[in-house]
Scaffold this motif. Sequence first.
Motif, PDB file in Angstrom:
ATOM      1  N   UNK A 371       7.081   4.806 -11.288  1.00 50.02           N
ATOM      2  CA  UNK A 371       6.937   4.742  -9.801  1.00 50.02           C
ATOM      3  C   UNK A 371       8.051   3.758  -8.355  1.00 50.02           C
ATOM      4  N   UNK A 372       9.014   4.060  -7.842  1.00 53.48           N
ATOM      5  CA  UNK A 372       9.755   3.021  -7.485  1.00 53.48           C
ATOM      6  C   UNK A 372       8.846   1.817  -6.733  1.00 53.48           C
ATOM      7  N   UNK A 373       8.107   2.666  -5.818  1.00 53.42           N
ATOM      8  CA  UNK A 373       7.061   2.199  -4.780  1.00 53.42           C
ATOM      9  C   UNK A 373       5.860   1.470  -5.337  1.00 53.42           C
ATOM     10  N   UNK A 399      18.687   9.192   4.393  1.00 52.97           N
ATOM     11  CA  UNK A 399      18.484  10.345   4.984  1.00 52.97           C
ATOM     12  C   UNK A 399      16.823  10.497   5.000  1.00 52.97           C
ATOM     13  N   UNK A 400      16.329  10.129   3.970  1.00 53.89           N
ATOM     14  CA  UNK A 400      14.619   9.950   3.918  1.00 53.89           C
ATOM     15  C   UNK A 400      14.267   8.819   4.558  1.00 53.89           C
ATOM     16  N   UNK A 401      15.004   7.719   5.175  1.00 53.19           N
ATOM     17  CA  UNK A 401      14.483   7.157   6.072  1.00 53.19           C
ATOM     18  C   UNK A 401      14.641   7.612   7.246  1.00 53.19           C
ATOM     19  N   UNK A 412       5.561   6.484   6.188  1.00 50.90           N
ATOM     20  CA  UNK A 412       6.335   5.635   6.196  1.00 50.90           C
ATOM     21  C   UNK A 412       6.949   4.893   4.818  1.00 50.90           C
ATOM     22  N   UNK A 413       6.470   5.448   3.774  1.00 52.64           N
ATOM     23  CA  UNK A 413       6.291   4.985   2.537  1.00 52.64           C
ATOM     24  C   UNK A 413       7.677   4.834   1.857  1.00 52.64           C
ATOM     25  N   UNK A 414       8.612   5.828   1.885  1.00 56.36           N
ATOM     26  CA  UNK A 414       9.969   5.364   1.884  1.00 56.36           C
ATOM     27  C   UNK A 414      10.261   3.730   2.858  1.00 56.36           C
ATOM     28  N   UNK A 419      12.328  -1.646   3.401  1.00 54.14           N
ATOM     29  CA  UNK A 419      11.816  -2.457   4.397  1.00 54.14           C
ATOM     30  C   UNK A 419      11.492  -3.729   3.850  1.00 54.14           C
ATOM     31  N   UNK A 420      10.727  -3.923   2.487  1.00 55.10           N
ATOM     32  CA  UNK A 420      10.055  -4.803   1.849  1.00 55.10           C
ATOM     33  C   UNK A 420      11.432  -5.509   0.755  1.00 55.10           C
TER      34      UNK A 420
END
Length: 534
Positions: A371-373, A399-401, A412-414, A419-420
């Motif tokens: 999972x990328x996050x 578009x997800x943002x 605001x996970x994406x 941002x990180x």
Amino acid sequence: MVVVFNKLVFDKELLSWYFITLKLKETIEANLRKSQAKPIARTIPLGLYKYNPVLKPALMPQPLPPPPLDSTWIISILRKLEQARKYEASSPWETLSIYRVPKSLRDVDHTVYTPTIVSLGPYHRGRRSLRGMDPHKWRFLHHALTRTGHDVRLYLDAARSLEDRARACYEAPISISSDAFVESLVLDAIFALELFRGVSPEGFQRLGYSPKDPIFGDRNIILSLKTDMIMLENQLPLFVLDRILALQLGNEYSRSAPLALRFFDDLAFNEEHLPSTAYFDPLYNAGSSESLHCLDMIHRSLVPRSKSASSPRRSSRDQLLARGVNFALTWPCSGDFGLPVGDMGRLRLIHCVAELREAGIEFRRSQKSDQFWDIKFKDGVLYIPRLIIEDGTKILFHNLIALEQRHLECGNQITSYFSFMDDLINSEADVRYLHDKGIIDHGLGSNGAVADMFNRLCREVVIDPSDCYLSELSEQVNRYYKNKWNTWRASFTHKYFSNPWVFISLIAAISLLLLSAGQTFYTAYAYYKPKKSN
């Protein structure tokens, strides 16, 4: 004679005093009349504005009389209030899910929010550059009617019954007529469903299309259609797709979500493809179908909206406050998050890759999570899952943002993740290092293009660092970065242990120093402690 003269002199003096007194009286009375005509302005104590029973009613400040109810001013205010009431009643705030992209985001890069080949929904309907796909929409409808044997009025009646719900999903009043809106719902829904079903195991040929179909037979056109159909302004409510699909298949429980996820599968940007059902809760989506569309569905499949430990939103402002983080000081003045301000005044969560490497922080590709996050930090090592970047995924990022910026229920996970990553990547060298570590795999042509993409992703994006799931991890990394011992150790290691010849030279220098020190010691020892003669 002398007596008479003295008397005259005395009477003259009395007369003079009399005239002086009379003139003084006239002057005083004139000044009094002038002061009464124009009173002198004086500062009124604040206490006089309050009710004071000691003061006489005449001295109390009197309120102004209210304007008459039929005055022009009152009528204009009442008219504006009535307009506000009608606007509030006609704006379905609770059901909005398909938004206009804010101008601030569009000005950064309008190409990632504007469709290039097809329009879905009312926002871009009728644009000249998109009219080339309209004949194919009618052709797809003809294929669907021929294959199912249905009358087109069956779909039109179904769309008519959903018109009000569908209009309520779009931001701002939709100016097109009722018939035109219903027609667009049927055409766009059939077009999308034919695409979804065409990439499924049954394939386009089983749906009655030729292998050389000008749309289905061209991979480039299919890819362009996919990127257009993930744009925030180019969405259809999923309940419309579900109703049309149920009519086609004759099963009221048919859902278009699994078909749509399979269609967008190759746009995934994490280690694995988009899960068809692993992270998609059909019961949850059925309960909130009025606020669900394809982009929102992809968001849900990538970032589960749950309160369990598997959810990326593991750190919140309340949790950090419980741990003693003083936001009154740390945002943005000082503390663990007192980092330089980035683009457009946004506070940085973390230092860039080059700066963290100087402090001895290592970067490794995570092997435990796809999972990328799911980013971890342990013992000076930052574990980041692999991220795949292509032209299509770049559009999906933006578009997800934008969806998270407008639809607060998405979280605001994406946005927090990118941002990180935006803070980590400041230059082409940062991308090259992450690419060498297997963390970033891209097909954008150059590392500089990737760095530019990340620097644009979160520009003009609003995010509260205290409400970021990576806040706690960033705090840990920044504490490690501020430890001077880690910096000195990393500098020493990088300087003397990165090159074998430098390491050999260091060993030789240390050996020579030890030999010289030993020789000096024995020389001095022999001088002060000479051998005793027999």
